[in-house]
Every structure is written in structure tokens, then in C-alpha cells.
Design a protein around this motif. Structure first.
Motif, PDB file in Angstrom:
ATOM      1  N   LEU A  32       0.819  -1.204   0.000  1.00 19.68           N
ATOM      2  CA  LEU A  32       0.000   0.000   0.000  1.00 19.68           C
ATOM      3  C   LEU A  32       0.855   1.257   0.000  1.00 19.68           C
ATOM      4  O   LEU A  32       0.631   2.188  -0.774  1.00 19.68           O
ATOM      5  N   PHE A  33       1.883   1.289   0.870  1.00 22.39           N
ATOM      6  CA  PHE A  33       2.768   2.450   0.931  1.00 22.39           C
ATOM      7  C   PHE A  33       3.563   2.591  -0.365  1.00 22.39           C
ATOM      8  O   PHE A  33       3.805   3.706  -0.842  1.00 22.39           O
ATOM      9  N   GLN A  34       4.002   1.468  -0.921  1.00 26.09           N
ATOM     10  CA  GLN A  34       4.753   1.525  -2.172  1.00 26.09           C
ATOM     11  C   GLN A  34       3.892   2.106  -3.305  1.00 26.09           C
ATOM     12  O   GLN A  34       4.370   2.927  -4.095  1.00 26.09           O
ATOM     13  N   THR A  35       2.616   1.688  -3.351  1.00 21.96           N
ATOM     14  CA  THR A  35       1.714   2.210  -4.383  1.00 21.96           C
ATOM     15  C   THR A  35       1.456   3.692  -4.187  1.00 21.96           C
ATOM     16  O   THR A  35       1.460   4.481  -5.139  1.00 21.96           O
ATOM     17  N   ALA A  36       1.284   4.088  -2.917  1.00 21.36           N
ATOM     18  CA  ALA A  36       0.933   5.472  -2.627  1.00 21.36           C
ATOM     19  C   ALA A  36       2.080   6.441  -2.891  1.00 21.36           C
ATOM     20  O   ALA A  36       1.869   7.531  -3.433  1.00 21.36           O
ATOM     21  N   PHE A  37       3.309   6.067  -2.530  1.00 23.13           N
ATOM     22  CA  PHE A  37       4.410   7.031  -2.574  1.00 23.13           C
ATOM     23  C   PHE A  37       5.429   6.777  -3.680  1.00 23.13           C
ATOM     24  O   PHE A  37       6.294   7.619  -3.931  1.00 23.13           O
ATOM     25  N   GLU A  38       5.347   5.616  -4.347  1.00 21.49           N
ATOM     26  CA  GLU A  38       6.293   5.341  -5.419  1.00 21.49           C
ATOM     27  C   GLU A  38       5.604   5.198  -6.781  1.00 21.49           C
ATOM     28  O   GLU A  38       6.046   5.784  -7.768  1.00 21.49           O
ATOM     29  N   VAL A  39       4.536   4.403  -6.812  1.00 22.05           N
ATOM     30  CA  VAL A  39       3.849   4.186  -8.087  1.00 22.05           C
ATOM     31  C   VAL A  39       3.059   5.431  -8.500  1.00 22.05           C
ATOM     32  O   VAL A  39       3.127   5.870  -9.650  1.00 22.05           O
ATOM     33  N   LEU A  40       2.303   5.975  -7.548  1.00 25.05           N
ATOM     34  CA  LEU A  40       1.538   7.184  -7.824  1.00 25.05           C
ATOM     35  C   LEU A  40       2.414   8.411  -7.622  1.00 25.05           C
ATOM     36  O   LEU A  40       2.807   8.733  -6.508  1.00 25.05           O
ATOM     37  N   LYS A  41       2.764   9.074  -8.683  1.00 29.33           N
ATOM     38  CA  LYS A  41       3.609  10.275  -8.599  1.00 29.33           C
ATOM     39  C   LYS A  41       2.925  11.412  -9.343  1.00 29.33           C
ATOM     40  O   LYS A  41       2.835  11.390 -10.574  1.00 29.33           O
ATOM     41  N   PRO A  42       2.432  12.426  -8.619  1.00 31.08           N
ATOM     42  CA  PRO A  42       2.370  12.519  -7.155  1.00 31.08           C
ATOM     43  C   PRO A  42       1.145  11.797  -6.604  1.00 31.08           C
ATOM     44  O   PRO A  42       0.260  11.431  -7.354  1.00 31.08           O
ATOM     45  N   PHE A  43       1.122  11.602  -5.306  1.00 32.81           N
ATOM     46  CA  PHE A  43      -0.022  11.001  -4.647  1.00 32.81           C
ATOM     47  C   PHE A  43      -1.219  11.954  -4.739  1.00 32.81           C
ATOM     48  O   PHE A  43      -1.064  13.174  -4.604  1.00 32.81           O
ATOM     49  N   THR A  44      -2.380  11.390  -4.979  1.00 40.72           N
ATOM     50  CA  THR A  44      -3.583  12.207  -5.166  1.00 40.72           C
ATOM     51  C   THR A  44      -3.869  13.033  -3.922  1.00 40.72           C
ATOM     52  O   THR A  44      -3.922  12.520  -2.806  1.00 40.72           O
ATOM     53  N   ARG A  45      -4.059  14.351  -4.134  1.00 45.83           N
ATOM     54  CA  ARG A  45      -4.339  15.254  -3.009  1.00 45.83           C
ATOM     55  C   ARG A  45      -5.838  15.261  -2.700  1.00 45.83           C
ATOM     56  O   ARG A  45      -6.663  14.922  -3.532  1.00 45.83           O
ATOM     57  N   ARG A  46      -6.145  15.695  -1.464  1.00 47.83           N
ATOM     58  CA  ARG A  46      -7.542  15.755  -1.052  1.00 47.83           C
ATOM     59  C   ARG A  46      -8.353  16.691  -1.946  1.00 47.83           C
ATOM     60  O   ARG A  46      -9.503  16.413  -2.290  1.00 47.83           O
ATOM     61  N   GLN A  47      -7.747  17.813  -2.334  1.00 47.87           N
ATOM     62  CA  GLN A  47      -8.480  18.775  -3.148  1.00 47.87           C
ATOM     63  C   GLN A  47      -8.753  18.222  -4.556  1.00 47.87           C
ATOM     64  O   GLN A  47      -9.782  18.521  -5.169  1.00 47.87           O
ATOM     65  N   ASP A  48      -7.832  17.365  -5.053  1.00 41.99           N
ATOM     66  CA  ASP A  48      -8.075  16.723  -6.352  1.00 41.99           C
ATOM     67  C   ASP A  48      -9.246  15.749  -6.265  1.00 41.99           C
ATOM     68  O   ASP A  48     -10.095  15.691  -7.160  1.00 41.99           O
ATOM     69  N   ILE A  49      -9.263  14.963  -5.178  1.00 48.43           N
ATOM     70  CA  ILE A  49     -10.364  14.017  -4.973  1.00 48.43           C
ATOM     71  C   ILE A  49     -11.686  14.761  -4.837  1.00 48.43           C
ATOM     72  O   ILE A  49     -12.704  14.373  -5.431  1.00 48.43           O
ATOM     73  N   ALA A  50     -11.669  15.850  -4.055  1.00 52.88           N
ATOM     74  CA  ALA A  50     -12.891  16.635  -3.865  1.00 52.88           C
ATOM     75  C   ALA A  50     -13.370  17.236  -5.183  1.00 52.88           C
ATOM     76  O   ALA A  50     -14.579  17.276  -5.462  1.00 52.88           O
ATOM     77  N   GLY A  51     -12.421  17.682  -6.020  1.00 55.92           N
ATOM     78  CA  GLY A  51     -12.787  18.248  -7.315  1.00 55.92           C
ATOM     79  C   GLY A  51     -13.427  17.223  -8.229  1.00 55.92           C
ATOM     80  O   GLY A  51     -14.434  17.492  -8.900  1.00 55.92           O
ATOM     81  N   LYS A  52     -12.866  16.001  -8.255  1.00 58.55           N
ATOM     82  CA  LYS A  52     -13.442  14.934  -9.083  1.00 58.55           C
ATOM     83  C   LYS A  52     -14.810  14.506  -8.566  1.00 58.55           C
ATOM     84  O   LYS A  52     -15.725  14.214  -9.343  1.00 58.55           O
ATOM     85  N   GLN A  53     -14.963  14.475  -7.230  1.00 62.01           N
ATOM     86  CA  GLN A  53     -16.258  14.130  -6.669  1.00 62.01           C
ATOM     87  C   GLN A  53     -17.312  15.172  -7.038  1.00 62.01           C
ATOM     88  O   GLN A  53     -18.451  14.832  -7.377  1.00 62.01           O
ATOM     89  N   ALA A  54     -16.918  16.448  -6.983  1.00 60.27           N
ATOM     90  CA  ALA A  54     -17.850  17.517  -7.336  1.00 60.27           C
ATOM     91  C   ALA A  54     -18.246  17.438  -8.810  1.00 60.27           C
ATOM     92  O   ALA A  54     -19.410  17.636  -9.163  1.00 60.27           O
ATOM     93  N   CYS A  55     -17.273  17.109  -9.658  1.00 61.61           N
ATOM     94  CA  CYS A  55     -17.547  16.977 -11.093  1.00 61.61           C
ATOM     95  C   CYS A  55     -18.501  15.816 -11.352  1.00 61.61           C
ATOM     96  O   CYS A  55     -19.446  15.929 -12.142  1.00 61.61           O
ATOM     97  N   TYR A  56     -18.272  14.691 -10.664  1.00 61.85           N
ATOM     98  CA  TYR A  56     -19.129  13.519 -10.839  1.00 61.85           C
ATOM     99  C   TYR A  56     -20.537  13.804 -10.324  1.00 61.85           C
ATOM    100  O   TYR A  56     -21.535  13.414 -10.953  1.00 61.85           O
TER     101      TYR A  56
END
Length: 243
Positions: A32-56
């Protein structure tokens, strides 16, 4: 970690169930940590998630609004047809007419369950009934040329008659009541456009020759009945009934 299983889902409910199951069964902390901090570059921010949720959420609201408008349009269409039936069951009314050959016209008069066609010669100021009767209300007429008249009916048909011989040339059944007609010719090829009560325009082709076999495809215009069609140069203008 669960990308493949998530992409395999096709509907919202299955995706939500898969996400819940993934969260419950996620015990591999290192992965989980490897996916969050190494595979995902950069790690998804809260504001990005909130923006996608608002769009959906906005997309869902627009879809729900569109569905509500379609329901209202369907109710209005049913009301319109019932009113038409009530008003014209027992009385003959002039429905429509179309001019051909400069000073002649076909006139349709009838009721809900039938229609009669008459010919008017404007130059001679005479009118007489033709031996053409239909078992449905005629909603619109259109002169394809000086020898071809199109009739659109409440029973979903487009009939093509010869103005000289009065015989039926061809007919085709469409998806809904025919409320308006127009035509276009280019390079010797004709197309007929029919505005329907379900908000689509039917394009009718292959109407040439001695024994035509009309073919049709449909273009969605909206959820309201297409009550008027007008061809201006190379553009087809569509009028919809909106209350």
C-alpha cells in the motif's frame, strides 16, 4: 493494487462494492505504501479528490435533470395526443395543405380516424374531392415535386402519391407520429426528412425509380416533438414544441 478488478466493473454499484471489498481486504501495508508514494507520482491530493467528486456529482445532477425533462415531455406528448383525439373524433377539420405546380394544391380534411384529400385549382377557383382516403389523421403534407405529394400521418406512416395519377407510389412506417416534412435534392439524389413526435428526425433515402424501397435512419434532436422542419440552403432547421 486493485486496478484490474475495478476496470472490469461496468456499473456504479459494482464499482462501489469492489472498493468496499478492497478496503476490507487490504492488509498488505508495504504494498500500500509503495503504491501510494512510489507508483503514484504525485499522490492524489484531497483537493483533487474533492474536485473529481464535485464533477461527478454535477454530472449525476445533470443526468437526473435530463431524465426529469424527458418524463415531462412524454407526459405533455401523451396529453397533446389525447386532446387531439378528443377534439377531432366527431368533427371534420382542415388539417394541412401543400402547393405544387405553382397554382394547385392538395388539401387534407378529416378527423382522428380518417382523412380525405381534395384538390384546389387556384387559377380556375375550383375544388373537388379526390378518390384518396386514409384510415388515419394526416398531420402534414409536402410537395416533393410537381408530381409527388407526401403525407405524414398520426399512425407513423409517410405516404407518397402521384398528383397526376393519384396512385400510391410508396409508403414507409416510422417510429412515431409524423408531424412535419421537408426534402432535399443534390446530384440527382433526394432525401426526405420527417419530424416525429418522439423528438427525432427520420431521414428517408432510396425513394427514386419505378419501384423504390425506402430506407430510414434517425437523428435524435431532443425529447420534445419536432413540429416544424425548414430547409434553408444546406441547413435543416428544426422546431420543437416546448411549453
Amino acid at each position: 493494487m486493485n486496478e484490474r478488478s475495478l476496470l472490469a466493473k461496468q456499473d456504479t454499484v459494482s464499482i462501489m462494492r469492489q472498493l468496499k471489498a478492497s478496503a476490507k481486504l487490504c492488509f498488505d501495508v508495504d504494498h500500500l505504501f509503495q503504491t501510494a508514494f512510489e507508483v503514484l507520482k504525485p499522490f492524489t491530493r484531497r483537493q483533487d479528490i474533492a474536485g473529481k467528486q464535485a464533477c461527478y456529482y454535477k454530472t449525476l445532477k445533470e443526468h437526473a435533470k435530463k431524465m426529469d425533462m424527458e418524463k415531462i415531455a412524454l407526459k405533455d406528448r401523451e396529453r397533446m395526443l389525447s386532446e387531439m383525439e378528443f377534439l377531432s373524433v366527431n368533427q371534420l377539420v382542415i388539417e394541412c395543405a401543400a402547393v405544387y405546380d405553382k397554382d394547385k394544391l392538395w388539401l387534407c380534411h378529416g378527423h382522428q380516424n380518417g382523412a380525405h384529400i381534395s384538390k384546389v385549382n387556384c387559377e380556375e377557383s375550383i375544388m373537388y374531392r379526390l378518390n384518396i382516403e386514409l384510415e388515419s389523421r394526416v398531420m402534414c403534407m409536402h410537395a416533393l415535386d410537381d408530381d409527388t405529394m407526401l403525407l405524414g400521418t398520426l399512425s407513423h406512416f409517410v405516404h407518397s402519391y402521384s398528383t397526376k395519377s393519384r396512385r400510391l407510389l410508396w409508403e414507409i412506417r416510422l417510429n412515431d407520429s409524423v408531424l412535419s416534412l421537408a426534402s432535399h435534392e443534390e446530384d440527382g439524389i433526394r432525401q426526405v426528412y420527417a419530424g416525429l413526435a418522439d423528438g427525432t428526425v427520420a431521414v428517408i433515402e432510396n425513394i427514386e425509380g419505378q419501384s423504390p424501397k425506402p430506407e430510414t435512419f434517425y437523428i435524435m434532436i431532443g425529447s420534445n416533438p419536432v413540429t416544424c422542419l425548414r430547409l434553408v440552403e444546406r441547413r435543416l432547421w428544426c422546431g420543437l414544441e416546448i411549453e
